[in-house]
Design a protein around this motif. Structure first.
Motif, short mmCIF file in Angstrom:
data_model
loop_
_atom_site.label_atom_id
_atom_site.label_comp_id
_atom_site.label_asym_id
_atom_site.label_seq_id
_atom_site.Cartn_x
_atom_site.Cartn_y
_atom_site.Cartn_z
N TYR A 153 -21.53 37.04 109.15
CA TYR A 153 -21.58 36.39 110.45
C TYR A 153 -20.16 36.28 111.02
O TYR A 153 -19.25 35.80 110.34
N ILE A 178 -18.01 34.34 113.31
CA ILE A 178 -18.15 32.99 113.83
C ILE A 178 -16.95 32.62 114.70
O ILE A 178 -15.82 32.51 114.20
N LEU A 224 -20.53 26.02 119.35
CA LEU A 224 -21.57 26.88 118.78
C LEU A 224 -22.96 26.44 119.24
O LEU A 224 -23.25 25.25 119.35
N TYR A 252 -26.95 28.62 115.73
CA TYR A 252 -25.84 29.03 114.87
C TYR A 252 -25.45 27.92 113.90
O TYR A 252 -25.14 28.18 112.73
N SER A 273 -23.38 40.25 112.19
CA SER A 273 -24.00 39.47 113.26
C SER A 273 -22.93 38.70 114.03
O SER A 273 -22.41 37.68 113.54
N TRP A 284 -21.51 36.13 116.77
CA TRP A 284 -22.00 34.95 117.46
C TRP A 284 -21.29 34.78 118.80
O TRP A 284 -20.12 35.11 118.95
#
Length: 241
Positions: free
Chosen positions: A8, A10, A22, A26, A117, A119
């Motif tokens: 992820y 972030i 966020l 998330y 992934s 965010w």
């Protein structure tokens, strides 16, 4: 064989006064993570405790990116993700791998067929571009400009300005905050009077300021007090010269 874990990407806060950045979905995932690859352990721990106050920080493992070791080996952590562990990648501020460390780890994750992934979160580069009114269809980010030689800095600024005139692309760059005023002074002494210069200071912070003027106007107005404050510098030109 267990499923591969996910890496992820972030985003972290650009400014400590606005840390809640966020989305709730998330945050729910963040609560489950125990493995983090980070630019700075101290700031990451502080950010995580702000976002998830009840997170057991002592149960989390932090692998710090060594910016002075370009050949740093991430083999062990990548193998753990391949075997099913989820991990988060965080830079010190903003989006990881964008003008910050992390792109090597993301590339290695793809090499290992690990799901990546990204965010949604704040990027100072994109926020500055959005707020400038400059060309958002074409732009170039140059990172840091030469700082050891004034002659090299002036040469680089003139090259960037020429590119702005030729391509009509917005040109963006950054500087170590304690050299902000020195860089702006050199820009105003070097660039054409009609070239537009933008400053995006303390983005997302309580004292956020975005200022845009042609060089000629910059020389008449009061310069913001932004020494030691994070800032994005932008150049744009409509000149056909």
């Amino acid at each position: 064989m267990p499923r591969s874990g996910t890496l992820y990407l972030i985003p972290s806060a650009l400014h400590e006064s606005n840390a809640q950045i966020l989305l709730p979905v998330y945050v729910d995932i963040l609560k489950t993570l125990r493995l983090f690859i980070v630019e700075n352990v101290r700031t990451t721990r502080r950010f995580l405790k702000t976002i998830v106050p009840d997170l057991d920080i002592n149960a989390c493992e932090f692998i710090e990116i060594d910016k002075h070791q370009p050949d740093q080996d991430f083999k062990e952590v990548l193998e753990r993700i391949v075997m099913g562990a989820d991990a988060g990648l965080l830079s010190e501020a903003g989006c990881p791998a964008i003008a910050d460390p992390g792109s090597k780890i993301v590339a290695l994750a793809h090499d290992h067929l690990i799901k990546v992934s990204p965010w949604i979160g704040p990027s100072s580069i994109l926020l500055a571009l959005m707020a400038s009114g400059f060309n958002g269809q074409g732009f170039t980010f140059h990172g840091y400009l030469p700082s050891k030689s004034q002659a090299e800095l002036i040469k680089r600024l003139r090259s960037i300005e020429s590119e702005a005139i030729r391509s009509k692309y917005t040109q963006l760059f950054i500087e170590t905050p304690y050299r902000n005023l020195s860089l702006l002074k050199t820009m105003l002494e070097t660039l054409h009077a009609s070239t537009h210069v933008g400053l995006a200071i303390d983005l997302t912070g309580l004292d956020e300021k975005i200022v845009v003027h042609p060089v000629a106007e910059w020389k008449k107005v009061q310069i913001p007090d932004f020494q030691k404050h994070p800032a994005i510098f932008l150049i744009h030109s409509n000149s056909l010269d």
